[in-house]
Design a protein around this motif. Structure first.
Motif, PDB file in Angstrom:
ATOM      1  N   ARG A  48       8.097  10.046  33.676  1.00  0.00           N
ATOM      2  CA  ARG A  48       8.572  10.779  32.506  1.00  0.00           C
ATOM      3  C   ARG A  48       9.642  11.790  32.897  1.00  0.00           C
ATOM      4  O   ARG A  48       9.870  12.037  34.082  1.00  0.00           O
ATOM      5  CB  ARG A  48       7.412  11.575  31.862  1.00  0.00           C
ATOM      6  CG  ARG A  48       6.149  10.801  31.588  1.00  0.00           C
ATOM      7  CD  ARG A  48       6.222   9.980  30.319  1.00  0.00           C
ATOM      8  NE  ARG A  48       4.916   9.491  29.918  1.00  0.00           N
ATOM      9  CZ  ARG A  48       4.396   8.325  30.309  1.00  0.00           C
ATOM     10  NH1 ARG A  48       5.070   7.539  31.135  1.00  0.00           N
ATOM     11  NH2 ARG A  48       3.199   7.939  29.904  1.00  0.00           N
TER      12      ARG A  48
ATOM     13  N   CYS B 297      -4.199  -1.517  26.946  1.00  0.00           N
ATOM     14  CA  CYS B 297      -3.776  -1.325  28.336  1.00  0.00           C
ATOM     15  C   CYS B 297      -4.692  -0.341  29.029  1.00  0.00           C
ATOM     16  O   CYS B 297      -5.016   0.691  28.483  1.00  0.00           O
ATOM     17  CB  CYS B 297      -2.346  -0.817  28.378  1.00  0.00           C
ATOM     18  SG  CYS B 297      -1.215  -1.984  27.654  1.00  0.00           S
TER      19      CYS B 297
ATOM     20  N   ARG C 118       6.315   1.158  16.759  1.00  0.00           N
ATOM     21  CA  ARG C 118       4.919   0.885  17.130  1.00  0.00           C
ATOM     22  C   ARG C 118       4.088   0.554  15.887  1.00  0.00           C
ATOM     23  O   ARG C 118       3.279  -0.368  15.894  1.00  0.00           O
ATOM     24  CB  ARG C 118       4.374   2.122  17.832  1.00  0.00           C
ATOM     25  CG  ARG C 118       3.059   1.946  18.517  1.00  0.00           C
ATOM     26  CD  ARG C 118       2.706   3.248  19.187  1.00  0.00           C
ATOM     27  NE  ARG C 118       1.329   3.591  18.954  1.00  0.00           N
ATOM     28  CZ  ARG C 118       0.448   3.624  19.934  1.00  0.00           C
ATOM     29  NH1 ARG C 118       0.785   3.294  21.141  1.00  0.00           N
ATOM     30  NH2 ARG C 118      -0.791   3.971  19.692  1.00  0.00           N
TER      31      ARG C 118
ATOM     32  N   HIS D 153      10.144   5.473  18.395  1.00  0.00           N
ATOM     33  CA  HIS D 153       8.999   4.798  19.006  1.00  0.00           C
ATOM     34  C   HIS D 153       7.858   4.642  17.999  1.00  0.00           C
ATOM     35  O   HIS D 153       7.288   3.564  17.834  1.00  0.00           O
ATOM     36  CB  HIS D 153       8.519   5.581  20.221  1.00  0.00           C
ATOM     37  CG  HIS D 153       7.270   5.035  20.816  1.00  0.00           C
ATOM     38  ND1 HIS D 153       6.008   5.464  20.437  1.00  0.00           N
ATOM     39  CD2 HIS D 153       7.071   4.073  21.724  1.00  0.00           C
ATOM     40  CE1 HIS D 153       5.105   4.792  21.100  1.00  0.00           C
ATOM     41  NE2 HIS D 153       5.710   3.927  21.890  1.00  0.00           N
TER      42      HIS D 153
ATOM     43  N   TYR E  55       2.801  10.816  36.544  1.00  0.00           N
ATOM     44  CA  TYR E  55       1.377  10.768  36.878  1.00  0.00           C
ATOM     45  C   TYR E  55       1.208   9.468  37.659  1.00  0.00           C
ATOM     46  O   TYR E  55       2.039   8.557  37.567  1.00  0.00           O
ATOM     47  CB  TYR E  55       0.481  10.823  35.648  1.00  0.00           C
ATOM     48  CG  TYR E  55       0.365   9.575  34.806  1.00  0.00           C
ATOM     49  CD1 TYR E  55      -0.565   8.581  35.115  1.00  0.00           C
ATOM     50  CD2 TYR E  55       1.171   9.384  33.697  1.00  0.00           C
ATOM     51  CE1 TYR E  55      -0.674   7.436  34.339  1.00  0.00           C
ATOM     52  CE2 TYR E  55       1.079   8.243  32.917  1.00  0.00           C
ATOM     53  CZ  TYR E  55       0.135   7.274  33.248  1.00  0.00           C
ATOM     54  OH  TYR E  55       0.053   6.138  32.486  1.00  0.00           O
TER      55      TYR E  55
ATOM     56  N   TRP F 297      -2.679  -1.420  22.840  1.00  0.00           N
ATOM     57  CA  TRP F 297      -2.495  -2.769  23.390  1.00  0.00           C
ATOM     58  C   TRP F 297      -3.613  -3.078  24.342  1.00  0.00           C
ATOM     59  O   TRP F 297      -3.547  -4.040  25.123  1.00  0.00           O
ATOM     60  CB  TRP F 297      -1.147  -2.887  24.106  1.00  0.00           C
ATOM     61  CG  TRP F 297      -0.107  -2.009  23.528  1.00  0.00           C
ATOM     62  CD1 TRP F 297       0.336  -0.841  23.982  1.00  0.00           C
ATOM     63  CD2 TRP F 297       0.569  -2.204  22.273  1.00  0.00           C
ATOM     64  NE1 TRP F 297       1.248  -0.290  23.152  1.00  0.00           N
ATOM     65  CE2 TRP F 297       1.413  -1.089  22.093  1.00  0.00           C
ATOM     66  CE3 TRP F 297       0.530  -3.215  21.312  1.00  0.00           C
ATOM     67  CZ2 TRP F 297       2.217  -0.975  20.961  1.00  0.00           C
ATOM     68  CZ3 TRP F 297       1.337  -3.102  20.203  1.00  0.00           C
ATOM     69  CH2 TRP F 297       2.175  -1.988  20.043  1.00  0.00           C
TER      70      TRP F 297
END
Ligand code: HEM
Length: 429
Positions: A351, A421, A124, A120, A372, A419
């Motif tokens: 997760r 977000c 990224r 990842h 979450y 990003w």
């Protein structure tokens, strides 16, 4: 040198159930208290109204509890401390790929949402240039053009299905900004927006129906759509590689050109997976946020008047510049923040725990599914008083300054933050 691939992940529904059962049986510490009996009724209630189920469990058990949904016990953690724990301070102890995001792998492949660890991190790093402010600003003209086009048919008194309108607009912008694909100019290449939409509709089927395989099943249809999308994306990648990678500013071009310090690059398959992931992560989220923003402003004339007055004053009837969009329209930003508080587009962060851990006085075993949930956390009255009320001023600089915040909720390094977000952690105080 290309990037390594992540571990294989089975799409076989029975294997996924077996994995969950194996983790549950091998647990060395107890799950947090909760509703853990097998109950189809609870599963149905949860699908119908997850928010009610979560807030009721929060009132009965506190910020961490277990709900058995279908075969598996799922641990929910709510509140600002929980968001910070999962997304910042203990993010290393949670895997995205093995949580329920694994169900996206058949369509999205191994993109940022479905990978972890070194795989990842490296992907990224290679993708970040495509999201630098200049790259985003470069696609602003596409956004303005497409929005003006989409507004052409609007007349006073005419009814518009806002969600459909926003979804269509978001997909057209995503197709152009991500792929450089203009549906009007490239008609002979079919309609990838429609293909993507139909592929995505697989996930709108009941969980049980999603398990069916074979001709005529939603799974079968999703795979057929995936094949035609792949043909289009790989065709486009090959065309650009033949043209020496071309100088486009769309995300696809930037990903094809991107090189790591040690010269590593994304393979065609990795570029395909990342572009599909961005399409998924970027279109439904923006669509629902725009729709809910209009919904709330339509119901709150005073807030709408402040937003419109600000635009008349700051934009004088013109389209905003990239500078004006970053900090130049505070009323609009507060209205968007409050919309994201009430309707967080990515409402849950699924997760799987790597190692046993303890939170709020309860243990959670390694291998447990842990979520979450911004949607529920944003409606805790002790965090946001009168939580159902639409009050953009909650996000005024003064209100932000005076509100209790999660300890050190700095965003650096938080997945998703690069990003822009609006993840739960950045919105939950
Ligand atoms: C209103 C719009 C958006 C909202 C509310 C939003 C929300 C989020 C949230 C909450 C996460 C973290 C999910 C988790 O913790 O499980 C996330 C991750 C992500 N989002 Fe967004 N998002 C939005 C728009 C976009 C757009 C437009 C793109 C790309 C074009 C995008 C790409 C991503 C990616 C790639 C990740 C994973 C990041 C990583 O693994 O490092 N999102 N988003």
């Amino acid at each position: 040198m290309s990037l390594e691939a992540p571990s294989r992940s089975s799409t076989n529904p029975l294997r996924k159930i077996a994995t969950d059962v194996r983790y549950e049986r091998s647990a060395r510490v107890p799950l947090p208290p909760g509703d853990t009996s097998y109950s189809l009724a609870r599963g149905r209630r949860f699908v119908a109204s997850p928010l009610d189920e979560l807030l009721s469990a929060y009132r009965r058990y506190g910020p961490i509890f277990t709900l058995r949904l279908l075969h598996a016990p799922v641990v929910y953690m709510l509140g600002p401390e929980a968001n910070h724990y999962i997304t910042v301070s203990h993010a290393h102890n949670f895997r995205w790929r093995e949580g329920s995001l694994r169900d996206l792998i058949p369509l999205l492949g191994d993109g940022l949402l479905t990978t972890d660890g070194e795989v990842h991190k490296r992907a990224r790093r290679l993708m970040l240039p495509a999201f630098h402010r200049e790259s985003i600003a470069a696609s602003l003209s596409t956004m303005v053009e497409e929005t003006e086009l989409a507004l052409e048919g609007w007349r006073p008194g005419r009814q518009v299905d806002l969600y459909e309108w926003a979804r269509h607009l978001a997909l057209r912008i995503a197709m152009r900004a991500l792929f450089g694909f203009d549906r009007d100019a490239d008609r002979d290449r079919g309609d990838p927006a429609l293909e993507f939409d139909e592929a995505l509709s697989y996930y709108s089927h009941d969980l049980l129906v999603q398990q069916f395989r074979g001709p005529g099943s939603p799974w079968h249809r999703m795979l057929a759509r995936r094949r035609s999308l792949d043909a289009l994306i790989y065709g486009e990648i090959a065309r650009r590689r033949r043209n020496g990678g071309d100088a486009g500013t769309d995300v696809l071009s930037l990903l094809l050109k991107s090189r790591g310090e040690d010269g590593d690059a994304l393979t065609d398959a990795q570029v395909r997976d990342q572009v599909m992931t961005l399409l998924f992560a970027g279109h439904d989220t923006t669509t629902s946020t725009i729709s809910f923003l209009f919904h709330e402003l339509a119901r709150h004339p005073a807030a709408l008047a402040r937003v419109l007055e600000e635009q008349d004053r700051a934009l004088r009837g013109g389209a905003p510049t990239a500078e004006e969009l970053v900090g130049g329209l505070p009323e609009l930003e507060m209205a968007i923040d409050e919309t994201l508080r009430l309707y967080p587009a990515a409402w849950v962060g699924p997760r799987r725990a790597v190692a046993d851990f303890e939170f709020a006085g309860h243990t959670v075993p390694a291998g447990a599914l842990v979520n979450y949930c911004s949607w529920a956390s944003h409606r805790l009255p002790e965090v946001f008083p009168d939580p159902e009320a639409f009050r953009p001023e909650r996000f005024s600089p003064e209100a932000r300054g005076s509100s209790p915040r999660a300890p050190t909720s700095r965003l650096e390094g938080v997945r998703g933050s690069a990003w822009g977000c609006g993840s739960g952690s950045s919105r939950s105080r």
